[in-house]
Scaffold this active site. Structure first.
Site, PDB file in Angstrom:
ATOM      1  N   CYS A  26       0.861  -1.179   0.000  1.00  0.00           N
ATOM      2  CA  CYS A  26       0.000   0.000   0.000  1.00  0.00           C
ATOM      3  C   CYS A  26       0.898   1.229   0.000  1.00  0.00           C
ATOM      4  O   CYS A  26       2.074   1.137  -0.345  1.00  0.00           O
ATOM      5  CB  CYS A  26      -0.973  -0.010   1.171  1.00  0.00           C
ATOM      6  SG  CYS A  26      -0.192   0.119   2.773  1.00  0.00           S
ATOM      7  N   HIS A 565      -3.203  10.270   2.216  1.00  0.00           N
ATOM      8  CA  HIS A 565      -3.700   8.882   2.251  1.00  0.00           C
ATOM      9  C   HIS A 565      -5.204   8.921   2.504  1.00  0.00           C
ATOM     10  O   HIS A 565      -5.653   9.314   3.580  1.00  0.00           O
ATOM     11  CB  HIS A 565      -2.987   8.105   3.359  1.00  0.00           C
ATOM     12  CG  HIS A 565      -3.148   6.622   3.262  1.00  0.00           C
ATOM     13  ND1 HIS A 565      -4.328   5.975   3.583  1.00  0.00           N
ATOM     14  CD2 HIS A 565      -2.281   5.649   2.878  1.00  0.00           C
ATOM     15  CE1 HIS A 565      -4.173   4.674   3.399  1.00  0.00           C
ATOM     16  NE2 HIS A 565      -2.936   4.449   2.982  1.00  0.00           N
TER      17      HIS A 565
END
Length: 642
Positions: A26, A565
């Site tokens: 990620c 994010h």
């Protein structure tokens, strides 16, 4: 950072390629699913230059790298065929799979359960202060608001279990509704021309049968295990029906037959069997607790925070809910309060003793989060576990407080987050004064023991926690093969730098962000925003160095790096509900669109859409200030001070 060296060292640390079931990347971390966890050396991986932290959660061995994770992952693909070919993620071992299963089902419900439980606790305190309040309609309305989530638990579980088992969600809701129906809607003739529920009919001596087979009626209000198993049965039945029912009849036939099969099977077998198993488990814990409640309290109080580190704490939810439904209170759950408050006390002591500005900033908010709200992850991951000794002192204090609470025979009457705010949830159960004493002793003792034993260590310096420089010379390998220190050329800063809000919404302090690594400050300083809209825009003028559907790394011309994010664990959505507007290498100005996403769809999928903005490389700036409250896109959000 030498990416190939980091990849090789990490792969070696997790037990080699043969021990990797699969690994995903990620925006900040590598998420390993390992064949055998015992073959991984967590301590060794944490010492690898370039690794910020290691977190084990949800059956994953997560290696936090930071902005350069993409480069390390690329090298990992070169050296490990398993990584390149993919794999079958999922924790190995029955215990790990069960913990992951329970956590995935209950995690989306925890906050609404905690909020409703706190409301019931406050109402209980209100009745103690003014008994007449308990007979008012105001009390009745507020009690309904707090109690409904527990009484109709199967409805909520139907949603999360359907997502977990990949069953049709609407059919799952219908199954849960049918189970609740048996205890809420009158269908059988009752006395004096009234109707009564199937459960009331059964309790009154009536014989309930299905096609001649006797049915043992239990109450499905508050039912946890029966509902979960029923939805699992649905998930196994639906694929079979889809294979045998013709396409023209499938949309109607699958839910029709699923309801006609799963509901009776649940009433005949699944419900009675699982209810008996749950009652047996709850009674077993109560029996052991009655043998020595003090010893039970000491063990739970000392070890509860350890279960949080391994992500096992949500596994207790079904046991607690079963005890609440059968006994009205959970003495076992009462022992959870001291370890939470002890961590808050220990973190407060670190806040007072440390000279490290970064640790002090994290410890201040983390101590409040633990003591007031009962959220200890920022305290544990950001402070006490990093120093180690405060964590041990808090566990000792939690055990002592837990022993006192065990002796009190007191515990909550609702599922709440153990905290200072929810101490009222145990009013009227056992010796409440002794319950308060045990909680206070744990908090004070955690504070005093940590204050007395604390030893300062510089945890936020590059020597203690490797960082990724924005502008650096190529590191030279040392004799041992590890990377040497990196010389970074940074300009002398004279003016502040503003980082703008990428999205409109409400600011969340970094320590309160529901991700252990982000909240600890290990990746960088910043804050989160609970988004009110789905347009995420560039907070600075920069070059996009990382572009994933849910996360974007930006680098300014003078070396400052910012990570945006979107959501927590949204990498698992694999791009669904996200429409990126930039790619790597794109130049953006402040306010340019990075990504358009659907916050509600993200929530519906079971993920938190909070957008986290972190300064991952300050490039000569001294500190990062944060605004609070509500912001609009483009408002001043973070300020980098010289």
């Amino acid at each position: 950072m030498q990416y190939q060296q980091v990849a090789n060292d990490v792969l070696r640390g997790v037990g080699g390629e043969s021990n990797v079931r699969s690994v995903e990347s990620c925006a900040t971390r590598l998420r390993f699913h390992l064949v055998d966890r015992s073959k991984a050396d967590k301590a060794a991986v944490e010492t690898i230059p370039g690794v910020i932290a290691v977190v084990e959660s949800g059956g994953q061995f997560q290696v936090v790298i930071g902005n350069r994770v993409k480069d390390v992952y690329a090298e990992l693909q070169h050296v490990a065929r398993t990584v390149a070919d993919g794999g079958h993620p999922g924790p190995a071992g029955f215990g790990a799979r069960m913990a992951e299963l329970i956590t995935s089902i209950f995690t989306p419900l925890i906050w609404v359960l905690a909020g409703a439980g706190l409301l019931k606790a406050l109402l209980a305190v209100g009745v103690k202060i003014s008994p007449s309040f308990g007979g008012s309609t105001t009390y009745a309305i507020l009690f309904a608001a707090g109690d409904a989530v527990f009484q109709f638990m199967p409805i909520l579980l139907a949603v999360t279990a359907a997502r977990r088992f990949k069953a049709d969600q609407m059919t799952s809701l219908a199954i849960a509704g049918a189970l609740i129906y048996t205890s809420t809607i009158g269908v059988m003739p009752g006395p004096r021309g009234t109707t009564e529920t199937l459960k009331a009919f059964y309790d009154g001596g009536g014989h309930v049968t299905f096609l001649g087979v006797p049915v043992v009626m239990i109450t499905y209000l508050f039912a946890v295990i029966p509902t979960t198993v029923a939805i699992y049965a649905q998930s196994r039945l639906e694929p079979l029906l889809k294979r045998v029912i013709p396409d023209v009849l499938r949309n109607l036939g699958v839910p029709l037959l699923t309801l006609a099969i799963v509901v009776p099977v649940t009433l005949l077998a699944i419900g009675p069997a699982t209810n008996y198993a749950g009652t047996w488990l709850s009674d077993g814990i109560n029996w052991l607790w009655d043998l020595s409640p003090i010893a039970g309290g000491v063990i739970v109080g000392a070890l509860y925070q350890v279960t949080i580190i391994f992500g096992l704490h949500y596994s207790f939810a079904p046991i607690i809910l079963q005890q609440l439904s059968t006994s009205g209170a959970s003495l076992f759950f009462g022992a959870f309060f001291p370890p939470v408050l002890a961590q808050g006390g220990a973190t407060l002591a670190v806040f007072l003793r440390t000279r490290d500005r970064q640790i002090k900033a994290v410890a201040g908010t983390a101590s409040i989060s633990a003591l007031v709200a009962g959220v200890t992850e920022p305290a544990v991951y950001g402070v006490t576990l990093r120093y180690k000794r405060p964590f041990v002192m808090a566990c000792i204090a939690g055990g002592i407080g837990g022993g006192i609470i065990g002796a009190s025979h007191s515990g909550p009457t609702a599922l709440v987050l153990p905290s200072g705010l929810t101490l009222g949830s145990s009013v009227g159960v056992g010796n409440y004064g002794l319950f308060l004493l045990g909680s206070a002793v744990a908090a004070v003792l955690g504070f005093v023991l940590t204050l007395a034993t604390f030893k300062e260590r510089n945890l936020s310096s590059p020597a203690a926690a490797p960082v990724t420089p924005s502008t650096a010379e190529e590191p030279e390998p040392t004799a041992s093969g590890a990377s040497a220190s990196v010389a970074v050329a940074v300009a002398v800063r004279t003016k502040p730098l503003e980082v703008l809000a990428p999205v409109s919404g409400t600011v969340v302090a970094l320590a309160d962000v529901p991700d252990k690594v982000f909240a600890s400050g290990a990746i960088g300083e910043g804050a989160g925003v609970v988004p009110a809209t789905g347009e995420v825009r560039a907070p600075v003028g920069a070059t996009v160095i990382t572009a994933m559907p849910h996360a974007y790394g930006l680098r300014t011309d003078d070396g400052v790096e910012v990570l945006v994010h979107v959501g927590i664990d949204t990498v698992k959505l694999e791009g669904r509900h996200f429409r990126p507007a930039v790619t790597e290498g794109t130049r953006v100005r402040p306010g340019d669109l990075l990504v358009d996403f659907d916050p509600q769809a993200v929530r519906d999928a079971g993920y938190d859409p909070v957008t986290v903005v972190l300064v991952t490389a300050k490039a000569g700036y001294a500190e990062v200030g944060t605004k609070s409250g509500d912001l609009l896109t483009g408002d001043a959000f973070l300020t980098l001070q010289p």
